[in-house]
Design an enzyme around this catalytic site. Structure first.
Site, PDB file in Angstrom:
ATOM      1  N   SER A   1     -21.057 -11.042 -80.524  1.00  0.00           N
ATOM      2  CA  SER A   1     -20.952 -11.750 -81.802  1.00  0.00           C
ATOM      3  C   SER A   1     -22.208 -11.487 -82.626  1.00  0.00           C
ATOM      4  O   SER A   1     -23.302 -11.952 -82.301  1.00  0.00           O
ATOM      5  CB  SER A   1     -20.774 -13.246 -81.559  1.00  0.00           C
ATOM      6  OG  SER A   1     -20.917 -13.924 -82.778  1.00  0.00           O
TER       7      SER A   1
ATOM      8  N   HIS B   1     -17.584  -8.701 -82.649  1.00  0.00           N
ATOM      9  CA  HIS B   1     -17.043  -9.968 -83.154  1.00  0.00           C
ATOM     10  C   HIS B   1     -17.805 -10.378 -84.426  1.00  0.00           C
ATOM     11  O   HIS B   1     -19.030 -10.472 -84.430  1.00  0.00           O
ATOM     12  CB  HIS B   1     -17.197 -11.032 -82.059  1.00  0.00           C
ATOM     13  CG  HIS B   1     -16.520 -12.323 -82.353  1.00  0.00           C
ATOM     14  ND1 HIS B   1     -15.176 -12.529 -82.121  1.00  0.00           N
ATOM     15  CD2 HIS B   1     -16.993 -13.484 -82.863  1.00  0.00           C
ATOM     16  CE1 HIS B   1     -14.857 -13.765 -82.452  1.00  0.00           C
ATOM     17  NE2 HIS B   1     -15.942 -14.369 -82.918  1.00  0.00           N
TER      18      HIS B   1
ATOM     19  N   ASP C   1     -18.100 -13.297 -87.282  1.00  0.00           N
ATOM     20  CA  ASP C   1     -17.765 -14.690 -87.592  1.00  0.00           C
ATOM     21  C   ASP C   1     -17.896 -14.968 -89.081  1.00  0.00           C
ATOM     22  O   ASP C   1     -19.006 -15.017 -89.619  1.00  0.00           O
ATOM     23  CB  ASP C   1     -18.711 -15.631 -86.832  1.00  0.00           C
ATOM     24  CG  ASP C   1     -18.391 -15.664 -85.351  1.00  0.00           C
ATOM     25  OD1 ASP C   1     -17.229 -15.926 -85.004  1.00  0.00           O
ATOM     26  OD2 ASP C   1     -19.314 -15.414 -84.548  1.00  0.00           O
TER      27      ASP C   1
ATOM     28  N   MET D   1     -17.522 -17.567 -92.074  1.00  0.00           N
ATOM     29  CA  MET D   1     -17.479 -19.026 -92.300  1.00  0.00           C
ATOM     30  C   MET D   1     -17.694 -19.325 -93.777  1.00  0.00           C
ATOM     31  O   MET D   1     -18.495 -18.654 -94.438  1.00  0.00           O
ATOM     32  CB  MET D   1     -18.577 -19.708 -91.483  1.00  0.00           C
ATOM     33  CG  MET D   1     -18.543 -19.378 -90.011  1.00  0.00           C
ATOM     34  SD  MET D   1     -19.756 -20.348 -89.090  1.00  0.00           S
ATOM     35  CE  MET D   1     -19.661 -19.529 -87.490  1.00  0.00           C
TER      36      MET D   1
ATOM     37  N   HIS E   1     -13.224 -12.953 -87.025  1.00  0.00           N
ATOM     38  CA  HIS E   1     -12.820 -14.334 -86.757  1.00  0.00           C
ATOM     39  C   HIS E   1     -13.021 -15.136 -88.049  1.00  0.00           C
ATOM     40  O   HIS E   1     -14.148 -15.436 -88.428  1.00  0.00           O
ATOM     41  CB  HIS E   1     -13.701 -14.858 -85.607  1.00  0.00           C
ATOM     42  CG  HIS E   1     -13.471 -16.287 -85.244  1.00  0.00           C
ATOM     43  ND1 HIS E   1     -14.310 -16.973 -84.368  1.00  0.00           N
ATOM     44  CD2 HIS E   1     -12.514 -17.182 -85.600  1.00  0.00           C
ATOM     45  CE1 HIS E   1     -13.878 -18.212 -84.226  1.00  0.00           C
ATOM     46  NE2 HIS E   1     -12.795 -18.372 -84.956  1.00  0.00           N
TER      47      HIS E   1
ATOM     48  N   MET F   1     -13.128 -18.282 -90.113  1.00  0.00           N
ATOM     49  CA  MET F   1     -13.231 -19.752 -90.080  1.00  0.00           C
ATOM     50  C   MET F   1     -13.322 -20.209 -91.528  1.00  0.00           C
ATOM     51  O   MET F   1     -14.357 -20.678 -92.003  1.00  0.00           O
ATOM     52  CB  MET F   1     -14.471 -20.163 -89.266  1.00  0.00           C
ATOM     53  CG  MET F   1     -14.263 -19.980 -87.777  1.00  0.00           C
ATOM     54  SD  MET F   1     -15.804 -19.895 -86.846  1.00  0.00           S
ATOM     55  CE  MET F   1     -16.137 -18.150 -87.012  1.00  0.00           C
TER      56      MET F   1
ATOM     57  N   MET G   1     -11.448 -21.185 -78.259  1.00  0.00           N
ATOM     58  CA  MET G   1     -12.792 -21.608 -78.655  1.00  0.00           C
ATOM     59  C   MET G   1     -13.328 -22.591 -77.631  1.00  0.00           C
ATOM     60  O   MET G   1     -12.704 -23.613 -77.347  1.00  0.00           O
ATOM     61  CB  MET G   1     -12.754 -22.278 -80.031  1.00  0.00           C
ATOM     62  CG  MET G   1     -12.334 -21.359 -81.138  1.00  0.00           C
ATOM     63  SD  MET G   1     -13.605 -20.736 -82.235  1.00  0.00           S
ATOM     64  CE  MET G   1     -15.154 -21.092 -81.610  1.00  0.00           C
TER      65      MET G   1
ATOM     66  N   GLY H   1     -24.950 -20.624 -80.475  1.00  0.00           N
ATOM     67  CA  GLY H   1     -25.982 -21.333 -79.718  1.00  0.00           C
ATOM     68  C   GLY H   1     -25.622 -22.752 -79.302  1.00  0.00           C
ATOM     69  O   GLY H   1     -26.507 -23.541 -78.967  1.00  0.00           O
TER      70      GLY H   1
ATOM     71  N   ASP I   1     -14.485 -17.610 -76.731  1.00  0.00           N
ATOM     72  CA  ASP I   1     -15.574 -17.592 -77.707  1.00  0.00           C
ATOM     73  C   ASP I   1     -16.335 -18.905 -77.724  1.00  0.00           C
ATOM     74  O   ASP I   1     -15.769 -19.948 -78.047  1.00  0.00           O
ATOM     75  CB  ASP I   1     -14.940 -17.322 -79.094  1.00  0.00           C
ATOM     76  CG  ASP I   1     -15.957 -17.194 -80.204  1.00  0.00           C
ATOM     77  OD1 ASP I   1     -17.159 -17.074 -79.918  1.00  0.00           O
ATOM     78  OD2 ASP I   1     -15.526 -17.192 -81.379  1.00  0.00           O
ATOM     79  N   GLY I   2     -17.626 -18.827 -77.401  1.00  0.00           N
ATOM     80  CA  GLY I   2     -18.497 -20.000 -77.500  1.00  0.00           C
ATOM     81  C   GLY I   2     -19.295 -20.218 -76.241  1.00  0.00           C
ATOM     82  O   GLY I   2     -18.753 -20.585 -75.204  1.00  0.00           O
TER      83      GLY I   2
ATOM     84  N   GLY J   1     -22.638 -14.315 -78.284  1.00  0.00           N
ATOM     85  CA  GLY J   1     -23.665 -14.160 -79.313  1.00  0.00           C
ATOM     86  C   GLY J   1     -25.040 -14.334 -78.725  1.00  0.00           C
ATOM     87  O   GLY J   1     -25.723 -13.370 -78.363  1.00  0.00           O
TER      88      GLY J   1
HETATM   89  C1  DX5 Z   1     -18.737 -20.123 -83.387  1.00  0.00           C
HETATM   90  C2  DX5 Z   1     -18.422 -18.657 -83.417  1.00  0.00           C
HETATM   91  C3  DX5 Z   1     -18.848 -17.918 -82.188  1.00  0.00           C
HETATM   92  C4  DX5 Z   1     -20.334 -17.873 -81.997  1.00  0.00           C
HETATM   93  C5  DX5 Z   1     -20.659 -17.442 -80.600  1.00  0.00           C
HETATM   94  O1  DX5 Z   1     -18.167 -20.725 -84.487  1.00  0.00           O
HETATM   95  O2  DX5 Z   1     -17.033 -18.467 -83.553  1.00  0.00           O
HETATM   96  O3  DX5 Z   1     -18.309 -16.604 -82.206  1.00  0.00           O
HETATM   97  O4  DX5 Z   1     -20.943 -16.972 -82.902  1.00  0.00           O
HETATM   98  O5  DX5 Z   1     -22.026 -17.592 -80.390  1.00  0.00           O
HETATM   99  P1  DX5 Z   1     -22.590 -18.067 -78.977  1.00  0.00           P
HETATM  100  O6  DX5 Z   1     -22.153 -17.048 -77.984  1.00  0.00           O
HETATM  101  O7  DX5 Z   1     -24.070 -18.081 -79.193  1.00  0.00           O
HETATM  102  O8  DX5 Z   1     -22.017 -19.427 -78.680  1.00  0.00           O
HETATM  103 ZN    ZN Z   2     -16.235 -16.429 -83.283  1.00  0.00          ZN
END
Ligand code: DX5
Ligand code: ZN
Length: 217
Positions: free
Chosen positions: A7, A32, A34, A36, A65, A67, A136, A144, A175-176, A197
């Site tokens: 990520s 990946h 993200d 947002m 992804h 969001m 998720m 983080g 993911d997460g 990530g």
């Molecule tokens: C959260 C994201 C994840 C996030 C993962 O909203 O969708 O993809 O970046 O990061 P880590 O692996 O640090 O939880």
């Molecule tokens: Zn994600």
């Protein structure tokens, strides 16, 4: 073998080209991304221009992804920018089938996902129509955060759901807070793809961490 989807949100944005090279060297299967919007989630990250830049920096598939609210308004932009997969949140789609079809019509693989607090049965009827089901294991919004342990059972449930389908089964991505210490458990629960990530970019040697991840599966 498990596929790794680093990520980019947790990476160094001053040098994304180097990050893409590291992902290639580390054996990542895809990247990946993200997206947002500050509405569906409280954070604002990147848009299609960043996807376009990543597209020029790597040949790896881009696993986007979304969001964001009203994803149907942005599918074409993200497809044209070079996305290979686009995953949308069930909570943001008024007509889920239509959004999935829009993604397919753009020649992109569709994915579906949901917040940890959204009941799994809301996505059940769409699992057969997508190429990716994203589980998720944190609340969408930030890198983080801590793994919500109850979501391990959700991975198992999605595995059962997907295995109950015919040949064209979607991949299950998780993911997460996926890190080296919990990756085997996540794979054992049923993940095909690990998104990570901070588990990669929070370590000192990104490439060797990715290689360790790839060995797990
Ligand atoms: C959260 C994201 C994840 C996030 C993962 O909203 O969708 O993809 O970046 O990061 P880590 O692996 O640090 O939880
Ligand atoms: Zn994600």
């Amino acid at each position: 073998m498990v596929k790794l989807s680093p990520s980019v949100l947790a990476a160094d944005f001053s040098n994304l080209s180097l990050v893409m090279d590291q992902c290639g060297e580390g054996g990542a299967s895809m990247i990946h991304v993200d997206v947002m919007d500050g509405h569906f989630v409280p954070n604002i990250t990147m848009g299609s221009v960043v996807v376009e830049g990543l597209r020029r920096a790597t040949d790896l598939p881009l696993d986007v992804h979304l969001m964001i609210e009203n994803p149907h308004q942005y599918i074409t932009d993200f497809a044209k920018a070079g996305s290979d997969m686009i995953t949308v949140h069930i909570e943001t789609c008024s007509d889920v089938k239509k959004v999935i079809q829009m993604i397919r019509d753009e020649g992109v693989k569709p994915g579906i996902t949901l917040r940890p607090s959204t009941p799994l049965n809301t996505i059940e009827e769409f699992v057969k129509d997508v190429d990716l089901v994203l589980v998720m294991t944190v609340e969408p919004g930030f890198s983080g955060q801590l793994f919500i342990t109850e979501m391990m059972e959700r991975i198992v449930a999605v595995r059962e759901l997907v295995d109950g389908l015919g040949e064209s089964r979607p991949d299950i991505s998780v993911d997460g807070d996926v890190k080296l210490h919990n990756a085997s458990e996540v794979v054992a629960a049923g993940a095909d793809i690990l998104v990570s990530g901070s588990g990669i970019f929070g370590t000192t040697d990104h490439v060797s961490t990715m290689k360790e991840f790839v060995k797990i599966g």
